[in-house]
Scaffold this motif. Structure first.
Motif, PDB file in Angstrom:
ATOM      1  N   TRP A 171      62.176  -1.583  14.620  1.00 44.21           N
ATOM      2  CA  TRP A 171      62.319  -2.950  14.134  1.00 44.21           C
ATOM      3  C   TRP A 171      61.000  -3.703  14.243  1.00 44.21           C
ATOM      4  N   GLU A 172      60.217  -3.428  15.280  1.00 43.78           N
ATOM      5  CA  GLU A 172      58.911  -4.063  15.403  1.00 43.78           C
ATOM      6  C   GLU A 172      58.034  -3.724  14.194  1.00 43.78           C
ATOM      7  N   PHE A 213      69.010  -7.275   8.718  1.00 43.14           N
ATOM      8  CA  PHE A 213      68.029  -6.595   7.869  1.00 43.14           C
ATOM      9  C   PHE A 213      68.574  -5.248   7.412  1.00 43.14           C
ATOM     10  N   ALA A 214      69.227  -4.529   8.312  1.00 46.63           N
ATOM     11  CA  ALA A 214      69.735  -3.197   7.987  1.00 46.63           C
ATOM     12  C   ALA A 214      70.920  -3.273   7.032  1.00 46.63           C
ATOM     13  N   ARG A 265      61.565  -5.638   1.297  1.00 45.58           N
ATOM     14  CA  ARG A 265      62.510  -4.985   2.200  1.00 45.58           C
ATOM     15  C   ARG A 265      62.796  -3.542   1.782  1.00 45.58           C
ATOM     16  N   GLY A 268      68.806  -0.424  17.681  1.00 46.52           N
ATOM     17  CA  GLY A 268      67.448  -0.660  18.174  1.00 46.52           C
ATOM     18  C   GLY A 268      66.823   0.580  18.760  1.00 46.52           C
ATOM     19  N   ALA A 292      59.142  -2.800  11.184  1.00 43.45           N
ATOM     20  CA  ALA A 292      59.714  -3.460   9.999  1.00 43.45           C
ATOM     21  C   ALA A 292      59.261  -4.923   9.933  1.00 43.45           C
ATOM     22  N   GLN A 293      59.259  -5.607  11.072  1.00 39.43           N
ATOM     23  CA  GLN A 293      58.818  -7.008  11.086  1.00 39.43           C
ATOM     24  C   GLN A 293      57.342  -7.125  10.708  1.00 39.43           C
ATOM     25  N   LEU A 341      68.576   1.172  13.349  1.00 40.51           N
ATOM     26  CA  LEU A 341      68.288  -0.257  13.414  1.00 40.51           C
ATOM     27  C   LEU A 341      69.411  -1.013  14.112  1.00 40.51           C
ATOM     28  N   TRP A 342      70.648  -0.613  13.869  1.00 42.67           N
ATOM     29  CA  TRP A 342      71.791  -1.266  14.521  1.00 42.67           C
ATOM     30  C   TRP A 342      71.663  -1.201  16.036  1.00 42.67           C
ATOM     31  N   ARG A 394      67.731  -7.768  13.233  1.00 43.03           N
ATOM     32  CA  ARG A 394      67.539  -6.395  12.760  1.00 43.03           C
ATOM     33  C   ARG A 394      68.809  -5.839  12.129  1.00 43.03           C
ATOM     34  N   ARG A 395      69.989  -6.247  12.618  1.00 44.14           N
ATOM     35  CA  ARG A 395      71.225  -5.774  11.994  1.00 44.14           C
ATOM     36  C   ARG A 395      71.432  -6.431  10.636  1.00 44.14           C
TER      37      ARG A 395
END
Length: 513
Positions: free
Chosen positions: A465-466, A400-401, A478, A459, A468-469, A456-457, A397-398
């Protein structure tokens, strides 16, 4: 004609595939017409209701969307099997289901639909006594609650509460051989030094089971047995039948010592004397204490074979970035901790030996299970920048961010900046990374992206994040996902409940064809 009729054009009517499922349930409900015992009837109804337990629906609570709709559908069917199902749901259902089921059942009875013979006794149970079988490790409790219908159809509900899984219910079952079950439990309590079997106040049993069942129901895809769903409604109703007013057992904690004090006392103990790399040992014991405090209900001193295996083979490989020295030291530090903490918590020698055996049995598997991110081709320096806290599960997630962690960026008045030299955990450096990704963006746009990156960093919340996935899996790009998340954050503000609901809705969106 049925007491109620459904218009095919009714926008509130369930879709045809749901109607087909309801019809299957009503066919299953015909079994209710062949049983004579209210206990058997309740178990059949609970099994039917278990068909949707634990399912997630995009537009609300599944008990409302499915369960209440089933009650309405049964009322429209107007058959003896439908009335039998409604009779059981009036006792076993949620409060809203029970109201709908009772109203529909009364209407069917007014139209002359025949009632089942057990109808007057369903739910008319009296709790007699409760017991609990506990292992000395504190891994799990098996709660045994005995009930009867005015002294007849005596039966025991057995509920497994797993304290290695946040104290949730993981299994439940029913036995009509009550005396045989209790004799077996008493015998094991007398002969097994690692098991305690004792009487439990029914009020405390209710408090314990309500809390444990709430834990299960609040968990997405809880690790329950395959048969648990069939007993869920029955369990919920039987817990309600116990007298209120009890208190949950207080979870034993580490005596008020801070984490640092616990670590210092352990490292100064005889058990830790032979640990050669004291620096690595200190970092390892910090992780052991962290796991006990945050993932074992605040019990770092509790040790057991199962807990040791879960720590080494499940939590560490998924959650923590260990250095090579820490990977080498961890099993030895954990074994020393088992001896030290087991002695302090009064664990019998047999229990300490069994926990140590589990540590050494898991050591080889730990070496295989633990995978350093560098083994997958990730640059160790990049990993350290994204995981300064060692939280391994934060890596995707990091990344991704903040995907732009290398290259050069020109800033007016500051010249060229090497992104590889920046710290993504530092707010000022993170802002430069975002400026690089969004050249020419205005202040409001950058601030919105920064707020999302910070969430996101950390959580915060996990559903961010769930979602986003889920959108990535659905095929969204993205950048489009980022803007959809930003819009949800702006709309929901500081309302966490509204944010979770909005994310739940967003998670089910699909990109246009």
């Amino acid at each position: 004609m049925s007491p109620r009729s459904r218009s095919s054009g009714d926008p509130q009517s369930p879709p045809d595939e749901i109607i087909g499922i309801f019809d299957d349930m009503l066919r299953h409900a015909r079994e209710l017409l062949a049983v004579r015992s209210p206990l058997d009837a309740e178990l059949i109804v609970s099994e039917i209701q278990g068909a949707w337990w634990g399912q997630r629906v995009p537009d609300g609570d599944v008990d409302r969307v499915v369960g209440e709709a089933l009650a309405e559908h049964a009322g429209q069917a107007a058959t003896p099997a439908a009335l039998a199902l409604l009779t059981g749901m009036a006792y076993l259902g949620t409060a809203r289901q029970a109201v709908k089921a009772e109203r529909a059942a009364l209407e069917l009875m007014e139209h002359g639909v025949a009632r089942p013979g057990w109808a007057d006794r369903v739910g008319m149970v009296t709790p007699e006594e409760c017991f609990v079988s506990r292992d000395v490790y504190g891994d799990q409790d098996s709660v045994v609650c005995v009930y009867s219908y005015a002294g007849e159809d005596r039966h025991a509900l057995v509920v497994l509460v797993d304290h290695n899984r946040s104290g949730m219910v993981r299994d439940a079952w029913v036995s009509s051989r009550v005396d045989t079950l209790l004799d077996h439990c008493r015998q094991e309590g007398r002969t097994n030094p690692l098991v305690r079997f004792e009487r439990l106040d029914p009020r405390d049993a209710r408090a314990m089971l309500e809390h444990a069942l709430d834990r299960t129901d609040a968990t997405v895809k809880p690790p329950v047995t395959d048969t648990f769903a069939a007993y869920h409604a029955f369990l919920r109703a039987r817990v309600r039948a116990l007298p209120p007013g009890g208190r949950r057992p207080v979870t034993p904690v580490h005596g008020g010592d801070s984490r640092a004090t616990l670590a210092a006392r352990f490292l100064a103990s005889d058990e830790a004397e032979e640990l050669s790399d004291r620096s690595a040992a200190g970092r390892c014991v910090d992780r052991i204490i962290e796991y006990g405090c945050e993932h074992d209900l605040g019990r770092p001193l509790r040790v057991s074979p199962v807990k040791c295996e879960m720590f080494l083979l499940d939590w560490l490989p998924r959650k923590v970035l260990l250095s090579p020295a820490e990977q080498e030291a961890m099993p030895h530090v954990l074994a020393a901790w088992v001896r030290w903490a087991g002695r302090r918590s009064g664990l019998p020698d047999e229990g300490i030996r069994a926990a140590l055996d589990a540590v050494w049995d898991a050591t080889g598997k730990f070496t295989e299970a633990y995978r350093d991110p560098s083994a997958f081709g990730l640059d160790p320096g990049l990993v350290r920048r994204l995981l300064p806290d060692g939280e391994l599960d934060a890596l995707p997630r990091r990344a991704f961010a903040l995907p732009f962690l290398s290259g050069e960026h020109y800033l007016p008045g500051r010249g060229r900046i090497d992104l590889a030299m920046l710290d993504p955990a530092d707010p000022a450096d993170r802002r430069i990374m975002l400026e690089f990704e969004h050249p020419g963006a205005d202040e409001d746009h950058l601030a919105a992206h920064e707020r999302l990156a910070v969430r996101l960093w950390h959580g915060d919340p996990p559903q961010l994040w769930e979602t986003a996935q889920a959108l990535l899996d659905a095929g969204f790009e993205r950048h489009e996902i980022l803007h959809r998340l930003i819009e949800v954050l702006a709309r929901c503000g500081d309302d966490p409940r509204a944010l979770r609901a909005a994310l739940g809705t967003l998670r089910h969106e699909r990109p246009p064809m």
